[in-house]
Design a protein around this motif. Structure first.
Motif, PDB file in Angstrom:
ATOM      1  N   ARG A 275     -11.865 100.538 110.372  1.00  0.00           N
ATOM      2  CA  ARG A 275     -11.216 101.744 110.890  1.00  0.00           C
ATOM      3  C   ARG A 275      -9.737 101.812 110.460  1.00  0.00           C
ATOM      4  O   ARG A 275      -9.219 102.880 110.148  1.00  0.00           O
ATOM      5  CB  ARG A 275     -11.403 101.678 112.398  1.00  0.00           C
ATOM      6  N   ARG A 276      -9.109 100.652 110.404  1.00  0.00           N
ATOM      7  CA  ARG A 276      -7.729 100.620 109.937  1.00  0.00           C
ATOM      8  C   ARG A 276      -7.634 100.306 108.450  1.00  0.00           C
ATOM      9  O   ARG A 276      -6.580  99.938 107.944  1.00  0.00           O
ATOM     10  CB  ARG A 276      -6.944  99.568 110.702  1.00  0.00           C
ATOM     11  N   GLY A 277      -8.752 100.385 107.777  1.00  0.00           N
ATOM     12  CA  GLY A 277      -8.754 100.129 106.334  1.00  0.00           C
ATOM     13  C   GLY A 277      -7.976 101.229 105.625  1.00  0.00           C
ATOM     14  O   GLY A 277      -8.059 102.399 106.015  1.00  0.00           O
ATOM     15  N   PRO A 278      -7.216 100.872 104.585  1.00  0.00           N
ATOM     16  CA  PRO A 278      -6.356 101.849 103.935  1.00  0.00           C
ATOM     17  C   PRO A 278      -7.133 102.960 103.226  1.00  0.00           C
ATOM     18  O   PRO A 278      -8.149 102.705 102.586  1.00  0.00           O
ATOM     19  CB  PRO A 278      -5.566 101.023 102.928  1.00  0.00           C
ATOM     20  N   LEU A 279      -6.625 104.173 103.377  1.00  0.00           N
ATOM     21  CA  LEU A 279      -7.225 105.354 102.753  1.00  0.00           C
ATOM     22  C   LEU A 279      -6.344 105.840 101.603  1.00  0.00           C
ATOM     23  O   LEU A 279      -6.807 106.065 100.502  1.00  0.00           O
ATOM     24  CB  LEU A 279      -7.365 106.455 103.821  1.00  0.00           C
ATOM     25  N   TYR A 280      -5.055 106.011 101.896  1.00  0.00           N
ATOM     26  CA  TYR A 280      -4.157 106.484 100.845  1.00  0.00           C
ATOM     27  C   TYR A 280      -2.761 105.913 101.006  1.00  0.00           C
ATOM     28  O   TYR A 280      -2.403 105.389 102.066  1.00  0.00           O
ATOM     29  CB  TYR A 280      -4.111 108.010 100.786  1.00  0.00           C
ATOM     30  N   LEU A 281      -2.026 106.035  99.910  1.00  0.00           N
ATOM     31  CA  LEU A 281      -0.652 105.532  99.843  1.00  0.00           C
ATOM     32  C   LEU A 281       0.198 106.722  99.410  1.00  0.00           C
ATOM     33  O   LEU A 281      -0.186 107.466  98.509  1.00  0.00           O
ATOM     34  CB  LEU A 281      -0.632 104.426  98.791  1.00  0.00           C
ATOM     35  N   ASN A 282       1.322 106.913 100.088  1.00  0.00           N
ATOM     36  CA  ASN A 282       2.179 108.041  99.717  1.00  0.00           C
ATOM     37  C   ASN A 282       3.627 107.572  99.687  1.00  0.00           C
ATOM     38  O   ASN A 282       4.100 106.971 100.646  1.00  0.00           O
ATOM     39  CB  ASN A 282       1.991 109.166 100.751  1.00  0.00           C
ATOM     40  N   TYR A 283       4.298 107.834  98.578  1.00  0.00           N
ATOM     41  CA  TYR A 283       5.679 107.363  98.436  1.00  0.00           C
ATOM     42  C   TYR A 283       6.673 108.371  98.986  1.00  0.00           C
ATOM     43  O   TYR A 283       6.635 109.548  98.677  1.00  0.00           O
ATOM     44  CB  TYR A 283       5.999 107.054  96.972  1.00  0.00           C
ATOM     45  N   THR A 284       7.578 107.862  99.820  1.00  0.00           N
ATOM     46  CA  THR A 284       8.636 108.695 100.369  1.00  0.00           C
ATOM     47  C   THR A 284       9.886 107.820 100.369  1.00  0.00           C
ATOM     48  O   THR A 284       9.779 106.606 100.395  1.00  0.00           O
ATOM     49  CB  THR A 284       8.251 109.207 101.777  1.00  0.00           C
ATOM     50  N   SER A 285      11.072 108.447 100.305  1.00  0.00           N
ATOM     51  CA  SER A 285      12.272 107.651 100.041  1.00  0.00           C
ATOM     52  C   SER A 285      13.120 107.391 101.256  1.00  0.00           C
ATOM     53  O   SER A 285      13.240 108.230 102.134  1.00  0.00           O
ATOM     54  CB  SER A 285      13.126 108.363  99.013  1.00  0.00           C
ATOM     55  N   GLY A 286      13.725 106.236 101.306  1.00  0.00           N
ATOM     56  CA  GLY A 286      14.698 105.922 102.343  1.00  0.00           C
ATOM     57  C   GLY A 286      16.102 106.111 101.803  1.00  0.00           C
ATOM     58  O   GLY A 286      16.277 106.357 100.614  1.00  0.00           O
ATOM     59  N   SER A 287      17.102 106.006 102.659  1.00  0.00           N
ATOM     60  CA  SER A 287      18.475 106.245 102.199  1.00  0.00           C
ATOM     61  C   SER A 287      19.009 105.035 101.462  1.00  0.00           C
ATOM     62  O   SER A 287      19.966 105.104 100.730  1.00  0.00           O
ATOM     63  CB  SER A 287      19.379 106.580 103.366  1.00  0.00           C
ATOM     64  N   THR A 288      18.418 103.879 101.682  1.00  0.00           N
ATOM     65  CA  THR A 288      18.812 102.698 100.923  1.00  0.00           C
ATOM     66  C   THR A 288      17.541 102.089 100.380  1.00  0.00           C
ATOM     67  O   THR A 288      16.462 102.272 100.929  1.00  0.00           O
ATOM     68  CB  THR A 288      19.491 101.656 101.822  1.00  0.00           C
ATOM     69  N   GLY A 289      17.672 101.363  99.310  1.00  0.00           N
ATOM     70  CA  GLY A 289      16.518 100.663  98.773  1.00  0.00           C
ATOM     71  C   GLY A 289      15.579 101.579  98.014  1.00  0.00           C
ATOM     72  O   GLY A 289      15.846 102.764  97.823  1.00  0.00           O
ATOM     73  N   THR A 290      14.474 101.017  97.614  1.00  0.00           N
ATOM     74  CA  THR A 290      13.520 101.748  96.787  1.00  0.00           C
ATOM     75  C   THR A 290      12.641 102.645  97.653  1.00  0.00           C
ATOM     76  O   THR A 290      12.628 102.499  98.874  1.00  0.00           O
ATOM     77  CB  THR A 290      12.628 100.731  96.055  1.00  0.00           C
ATOM     78  N   PRO A 291      11.882 103.559  97.039  1.00  0.00           N
ATOM     79  CA  PRO A 291      11.001 104.427  97.838  1.00  0.00           C
ATOM     80  C   PRO A 291      10.002 103.597  98.639  1.00  0.00           C
ATOM     81  O   PRO A 291       9.602 102.512  98.214  1.00  0.00           O
ATOM     82  CB  PRO A 291      10.261 105.245  96.778  1.00  0.00           C
ATOM     83  N   LYS A 292       9.613 104.150  99.795  1.00  0.00           N
ATOM     84  CA  LYS A 292       8.680 103.434 100.666  1.00  0.00           C
ATOM     85  C   LYS A 292       7.257 103.899 100.384  1.00  0.00           C
ATOM     86  O   LYS A 292       7.009 105.099 100.326  1.00  0.00           O
ATOM     87  CB  LYS A 292       8.993 103.758 102.131  1.00  0.00           C
ATOM     88  N   GLY A 293       6.357 102.946 100.264  1.00  0.00           N
ATOM     89  CA  GLY A 293       4.943 103.295 100.094  1.00  0.00           C
ATOM     90  C   GLY A 293       4.276 103.294 101.450  1.00  0.00           C
ATOM     91  O   GLY A 293       4.029 102.258 102.039  1.00  0.00           O
ATOM     92  N   ILE A 294       3.995 104.473 101.957  1.00  0.00           N
ATOM     93  CA  ILE A 294       3.432 104.571 103.308  1.00  0.00           C
ATOM     94  C   ILE A 294       1.914 104.540 103.207  1.00  0.00           C
ATOM     95  O   ILE A 294       1.319 105.307 102.448  1.00  0.00           O
ATOM     96  CB  ILE A 294       3.908 105.869 103.976  1.00  0.00           C
ATOM     97  N   VAL A 295       1.311 103.642 103.982  1.00  0.00           N
ATOM     98  CA  VAL A 295      -0.133 103.450 103.897  1.00  0.00           C
ATOM     99  C   VAL A 295      -0.813 104.059 105.125  1.00  0.00           C
ATOM    100  O   VAL A 295      -0.392 103.806 106.257  1.00  0.00           O
ATOM    101  CB  VAL A 295      -0.484 101.945 103.830  1.00  0.00           C
ATOM    102  N   HIS A 296      -1.842 104.847 104.867  1.00  0.00           N
ATOM    103  CA  HIS A 296      -2.602 105.475 105.953  1.00  0.00           C
ATOM    104  C   HIS A 296      -4.060 105.047 105.936  1.00  0.00           C
ATOM    105  O   HIS A 296      -4.599 104.720 104.883  1.00  0.00           O
ATOM    106  CB  HIS A 296      -2.497 106.996 105.853  1.00  0.00           C
ATOM    107  N   ALA A 297      -4.676 105.090 107.124  1.00  0.00           N
ATOM    108  CA  ALA A 297      -6.011 104.511 107.293  1.00  0.00           C
ATOM    109  C   ALA A 297      -7.087 105.584 107.515  1.00  0.00           C
ATOM    110  O   ALA A 297      -6.787 106.733 107.841  1.00  0.00           O
ATOM    111  CB  ALA A 297      -5.996 103.562 108.482  1.00  0.00           C
TER     112      ALA A 297
END
Ligand code: WTA
Length: 576
Positions: free
Chosen positions: A206-228
């Protein structure tokens, strides 16, 4: 206060009386809708596309209408099941394993949708990238997520960084001719059609990953947000309550699937409801937009304040020439729906625009104006059933009404991201206050429970009203210029005309360079050449020193305060 579109007492009102619905709502009941009570393993495709494709009175209903250049391709639920099974079989034959990543780097086209569903069937994590992504943006994301394969079009192949492709076993191309410059190119144009039309979906955690979406933070590299896969519960509930979808409703969500709005409300949510999704693959124009609403008889339209702003620019004559009588509900997301835009919609489309709030991390709409609720123009509405929101002060304590604080959502709900790709530490930052997810958005709530957006706690820059980028992405490019020793980029807020953030760069020059108008122009040209088209850096200022914290973090808010003449522009005491 603008009266609700449907009376809350009306049995057809999709939400009914707000407080009553909230009280009666439970996620357990949502699970029952799909027959997945307490199920440890599920598959979102089984509950969306396949569910309707298996029902005799629903299987021939259109699931997807794809329009481009005046031509419409229709996919019934049955056809969508068949063709996405063929994609799953193709990906399977190429050895893609559950948990591996497929990057989908395409302009909007049917293949995008078929490949996404194909991946979800298999448990392969899909990640959509904007077709305007640059070489540098692709490189960062490929190095981070290490996709096993990339699905793309030869026109975009130039944006793929040949040096960063070690993980990539296959580059699938939807058209020929093959570019001949990438590892293991495979032309897939007609291949899925030759694959078996059935595929037995594995049930996934149920919590297995479905998709990854990149969104950016104010510092550091873009964040890869994982959804289930379990997000399906939140997607379905919000699509019914907020977007008012039922079986057969014609929904148009304009967003590209590379934006989370496109992935959720422009793919799975409508199919969980048995609705029909319209996708328009043509570039934006106001007349094409009005024509699309009229021609297809769009009933529910999920759009953005940026789009509305473009319509405003084209004047009030145009909308009167079209027939929007089938349209019954309009909602927006992504940035503040200011009262001016709200009233423009009311006058010219004959509809209240219903603002909704959420973010990539939350996975589903969290605050909304509902068809059965009176609207206060400028407010984002109230929390969706099943979610509890709060305004927290700096100590993490609930703030009294009409006090600005950080918007927080009570843990947890099906929709909330399940991980940040490869960055546990940054993930934990969202949960600093026990029991809450911290959004980073500043809001206030009035004494009737309506929320109002006040800005971001950090320094993200919104481009084109859709894509969120961190100043870091622009600074990173600036650092590649030989004259630049140090750089800091800030947003000066939205330009009411274009909706784009106006972006300013502060630069400390290397000793052998001196400030000049010519150098400023040259750096701006350099930025244009190396950043995606939507990002315009209009203003450059050469300074002697960039204000920083002791730990070396750039104090962008100090620069911004100084620039806008606000209090807080004196960095000296902060540096100490
Ligand atoms: C902003 C979008 C004002 C907010 C689905 C949030 C909004 C960020 C609104 C997330 C709104 C979204 N009013 N601001 N109705 N909706 N935002 O991840 O700052 O692209 O944190 O997801 O957009 O953007 P994202």
């Amino acid at each position: 206060m603008i009266k609700a579109r449907v009376s809350a007492e009306n049995p057809d009102a999709n939400l009914g009386p707000y407080d009553q619905t909230r009280k009666g709502f439970s996620w357990a009941e949502e699970e029952k809708r799909y027959g997945i009570e307490h199920a440890a393993r599920i598959n979102i495709v089984t509950e969306s596309v396949d569910r309707w494709a298996g029902e005799s009175d629903a299987r021939d209903r259109a699931a997807l209408l794809f329009e481009q250049g005046g031509e419409v391709r229709t996919y019934s639920y049955r056809k969508l099941r068949q063709e996405s099974c063929q994609w799953a079989n193709l990906l399977h034959d190429y050895g893609l394993q559950p948990g591996e990543r497929l990057f989908i780097f395409l302009p909007q086209c049917p293949e995008t949708y078929l490949a996404m569903i194909g991946c979800a069937r298999l448990g392969v994590i899909f990640c959509n990238l904007f077709s305007t992504s640059t070489y540098g943006e692709m490189e960062v994301r490929i190095r981070d997520a290490r996709p096993a394969a990339i699905l793309t079009h030869p026109d975009l192949a130039e944006q793929l960084p040949a040096d960063a492709m070690e993980s990539v076993r296959w580059v699938f191309l939807t058209r020929g001719p093959l570019p001949g410059a990438l590892p293991n190119e495979v032309l897939v144009e007609n291949r899925p059609g030759r694959m078996p039309p059935e595929f037995d979906n594995p049930l996934l955690p149920r919590r297995g990953p479905l998709y990854l979406n990149y969104t950016s933070g104010s510092t550091g590299t873009p964040k890869g947000i994982v959804h289930a896969h379990q997000d399906l519960l939140g997607m379905g509930a919000t699509a019914r309550y907020v977007l008012d979808l039922s079986p057969g409703t014609l929904l148009w969500t304009e967003a590209d699937p590379a934006w989370v709005t496109g992935t959720v409300y422009g793919v799975f949510a409508p199919w969980l409801c048995g609705a029909t999704l319209l996708v328009q693959g043509d570039p934006f124009s106001a007349s094409n937009l009005y024509r699309t609403l009229e021609k297809h008889g769009v009933e529910v339209w999920y759009t953005t304040p940026t789009t509305i702003r473009h319509l405003v620019e084209e004047g009030e004559d145009l909308p009167g020439r079209y027939d929007f009588s089938r349209l019954r509900h309009v909602a927006t997301v992504g940035e503040p729906l200011v009262p001016d835009l709200f009233y423009w919609g009311l006058r010219n489309l004959g509809h209240s625009l219903h603002d909704t709030w959420w973010m990539t991390e939350t996975g589903v709409i969290c605050l909304a104006n509902y068809p059965s609720m009176d609207i206060k123009p400028g407010a984002m509405g109230k929390p969706v059933p099943g979610l509890e929101a709060a305004v927290l002060d700096e100590e993490g304590e609930p703030a009294p009404p009409m006090t600005m604080g950080e918007l927080a959502i009570r843990l947890e709900w099906p929709g909330l991201m399940c991980a940040l790709w490869g960055d546990e530490e940054r993930y934990e930052q969202y949960f600093r206050v026990p029991g809450w997810f911290l959004t980073g958005d500043m809001v206030l709530r009035d004494d009737e429970g309506y929320y109002y957006h006040q800005g971001r706690t950090d320094d993200l820059i919104k481009v084109g009203g859709i894509k969120m980028i961190g100043p870091y992405e622009i600074e990173h490019v600036l650092y590649m210029h030989p004259a630049v020793a140090e750089a800091a980029v800030i947003s000066k807020g939205g330009d009411p005309g274009s909706g784009k953030s106006s972006v300013k760069a502060f630069i400390v020059l290397n000793p052998s360079f001196s400030p000049s108008n010519r150098l400023s122009q040259e750096i701006r040209a350099f930025l244009r050449a190396n950043l995606s088209r939507e990002i315009a850096v209009r203003d450059i200022s050469f300074i002697d020193q960039i204000p920083k914290t002791r730990s070396g973090k750039i104090l962008r808010r100090v620069l911004r305060a100084k620039e806008l003449g606000l209090p807080g522009g004196q960095p000296l005491n902060l540096q100490d």
